[in-house]
Motif scaffolding. Structure first.
Motif, PDB file in Angstrom:
ATOM      1  N   ARG A  20       6.754  -4.401  -2.536  1.00 44.79           N
ATOM      2  CA  ARG A  20       5.557  -3.680  -2.107  1.00 44.79           C
ATOM      3  C   ARG A  20       4.973  -4.293  -0.839  1.00 44.79           C
ATOM      4  NH1 ARG A  20       0.228  -1.934  -2.571  1.00 44.79           N
ATOM      5  NH2 ARG A  20       0.033   0.080  -3.663  1.00 44.79           N
ATOM      6  N   GLU A  21       5.005  -5.602  -0.768  1.00 47.14           N
ATOM      7  CA  GLU A  21       4.474  -6.286   0.402  1.00 47.14           C
ATOM      8  C   GLU A  21       5.265  -5.909   1.653  1.00 47.14           C
ATOM      9  OE1 GLU A  21       3.050  -7.890  -3.139  1.00 47.14           O
ATOM     10  OE2 GLU A  21       5.157  -7.753  -2.513  1.00 47.14           O
ATOM     11  N   ARG A  22       6.591  -5.807   1.517  1.00 45.17           N
ATOM     12  CA  ARG A  22       7.419  -5.424   2.657  1.00 45.17           C
ATOM     13  C   ARG A  22       7.149  -3.980   3.064  1.00 45.17           C
ATOM     14  NH1 ARG A  22       9.437  -8.167   6.479  1.00 45.17           N
ATOM     15  NH2 ARG A  22      11.210  -6.753   6.723  1.00 45.17           N
ATOM     16  N   ILE A  23       6.915  -3.101   2.108  1.00 46.41           N
ATOM     17  CA  ILE A  23       6.605  -1.705   2.439  1.00 46.41           C
ATOM     18  C   ILE A  23       5.311  -1.641   3.243  1.00 46.41           C
ATOM     19  CG2 ILE A  23       6.034   0.563   1.486  1.00 46.41           C
ATOM     20  CD1 ILE A  23       7.764  -0.197  -0.945  1.00 46.41           C
ATOM     21  N   GLU A  24       4.310  -2.379   2.808  1.00 48.07           N
ATOM     22  CA  GLU A  24       3.040  -2.401   3.535  1.00 48.07           C
ATOM     23  C   GLU A  24       3.251  -2.926   4.957  1.00 48.07           C
ATOM     24  OE1 GLU A  24       0.742  -4.819   0.946  1.00 48.07           O
ATOM     25  OE2 GLU A  24      -0.024  -3.121  -0.237  1.00 48.07           O
ATOM     26  N   TYR A  25       4.076  -3.952   5.087  1.00 45.65           N
ATOM     27  CA  TYR A  25       4.360  -4.513   6.412  1.00 45.65           C
ATOM     28  C   TYR A  25       5.087  -3.488   7.283  1.00 45.65           C
ATOM     29  CZ  TYR A  25       6.820  -7.262   9.958  1.00 45.65           C
ATOM     30  OH  TYR A  25       7.322  -7.727  11.139  1.00 45.65           O
ATOM     31  N   ILE A  26       6.089  -2.814   6.712  1.00 42.62           N
ATOM     32  CA  ILE A  26       6.856  -1.816   7.466  1.00 42.62           C
ATOM     33  C   ILE A  26       5.949  -0.691   7.949  1.00 42.62           C
ATOM     34  CG2 ILE A  26       8.671  -0.056   7.295  1.00 42.62           C
ATOM     35  CD1 ILE A  26      10.034  -1.968   5.230  1.00 42.62           C
ATOM     36  N   LEU A  27       5.099  -0.202   7.074  1.00 39.47           N
ATOM     37  CA  LEU A  27       4.202   0.885   7.445  1.00 39.47           C
ATOM     38  C   LEU A  27       3.234   0.464   8.547  1.00 39.47           C
ATOM     39  CD1 LEU A  27       3.475   2.345   3.895  1.00 39.47           C
ATOM     40  CD2 LEU A  27       4.740   3.474   5.733  1.00 39.47           C
ATOM     41  N   GLN A  28       2.779  -0.793   8.476  1.00 37.49           N
ATOM     42  CA  GLN A  28       1.883  -1.270   9.533  1.00 37.49           C
ATOM     43  C   GLN A  28       2.609  -1.339  10.871  1.00 37.49           C
ATOM     44  OE1 GLN A  28       1.769  -4.415  11.374  1.00 37.49           O
ATOM     45  NE2 GLN A  28      -0.011  -3.526  12.439  1.00 37.49           N
TER      46      GLN A  28
END
Length: 354
Positions: A20-28
């Motif tokens: 989930r943390e990586r998804i948030e980073y990717i979206l940012q």
């Protein structure tokens, strides 16, 4: 086991490292990404016909199709561009060829109203703006059925002079974007040898390029290729008749395609996920099933846009494919429309399946 002896997807390594943390980073990171889309832009038109209002023609033995709702949207490469906007890319530019007709004007309107830069679209005399026109007939109790589609197509290839004009537009667009997405869908579309060569040049200069091609996936070099399993197998066998490939054939096709192009390759394999091929190795990136009802129209566009967005954000191939699965899953869940996926929908999908 050697790569040439692989018999099934269970023989290769799997990637399950997305968090989930990586998804948030990717979206940012996507929110700062500048994207260029080039290829076959089409106009998707929808006419909803209320058959309760239909009357028998006085001149012919047919009932008419009373259109009560009309809408239009960018299709093919245009839909890929829309997907990038839905994902939150900061800028999306579009390069294609349209005809000087009413469909070309509507296509440009459909792009600009969605915040897509259409300044790299050229109008070419003698060309037809491709369009897919769909009549959806609605009857009693809301029952719906789609009539045969009306297509506007070009019957001749783009001239060499026009190809060079598109190459010039590609060069201008490439200078302002971080990544380039290519949609090569039509028999007599935009993508010819001159453009394929120029894309290889920009890739050699460090530009991240991904290609989705229906019939010419093996004609590209030096760029990441993203066929589905049937497109890869048709290239591998040189035939359109191979409709039920084995997993061993898919693996052989992907490895050979990657070797031929001199670049990684990502083959989508439906509900099984996707396979990433790089440096002679294959990695399965599984996906979670989406319960019915589903509509797969546009799912490939959503996958391509999300994959390139994540790759442009710094992800390795398998992680980018895992992220792209989330976008495709959101897209197929939108029945009756060419789906897209927003950052909020991607996060919701992740939270739902984890």
């Amino acid at each position: 086991m050697g790569t040439e002896e692989l018999q099934s997807l269970s023989d290769i390594s799997q990637y399950n490292g997305l968090t989930r943390e990586r998804i948030e980073y990717i979206l940012q990171r996507i929110s700062t990404l500048k994207v260029g889309v080039i290829g076959d832009g089409c106009l998707d038109m929808y006419w909803q016909a209320d058959m309760i209002l239909s009357e028998l023609s006085r001149e012919t033995p047919h009932y008419n199709l009373p259109a009560v709702v009309e809408r239009f949207a960018p299709g093919a490469a245009g839909n890929v561009a829309v997907n990038f906007k839905s994902l939150g890319a900061s800028e999306v530019s579009f390069c294609s060829v349209a005809g000087p007709d009413w469909r070309g004007a509507l296509l440009k309107e459909a792009l600009t109203t969605r915040g897509i830069d259409d300044s790299f679209v050229i109008f070419e005399a003698g060309r037809v703006t491709p369009a897919y026109c769909k009549v959806i007939m609605q009857g009693i109790q809301g029952v719906r059925q789609e009539a045969p589609r009306i297509d506007f197509i070009n019957r001749e290839p783009l001239s060499e002079a026009a190809q060079q004009r598109v190459v010039a537009q590609l060069d201008l667009m490439a200078q302002k974007v971080d990544v380039i997405s290519v949609t090569d869908q039509l028999t007599h579309g935009v993508m010819g040898a001159a453009l394929r060569e120029r894309l290889q040049y920009w890739s050699s200069k460090g530009k991240k390029v991904i290609v989705d091609s229906r019939d010419r996936i093996g004609s590209y070099s030096g760029v990441v290729l993203k066929p589905n399993e049937l497109e890869a197998i048709r290239w591998y066998h040189g035939s359109v008749k191979q409709l039920q490939p084995t997993e061993a054939e898919i693996l052989k096709a992907g490895l050979q395609l990657s070797r031929n192009s001199g670049a990684p390759c990502c083959i989508t394999v439906g509900e099984k996920g996707a396979v990433w091929f790089e440096d002679g190795q294959a990695t399965l990136v599984p996906t979670m099933p989406v319960p019915p009802p589903i509509d797969i129209v546009g799912a490939g566009d959503s996958f391509t846009a999300a994959f390139l967005s994540a790759w442009g954000a710094g992800c390795e191939g398998p992680e980018a494919a895992a992220f792209a699965h989330l976008a495709a899953a959101v897209s197929v869940g939108k029945v009756g429309e060419t789906g897209t996926a927003s950052p909020q929908e991607i996060m919701s999908r992740w939270d739902k399946v984890r």
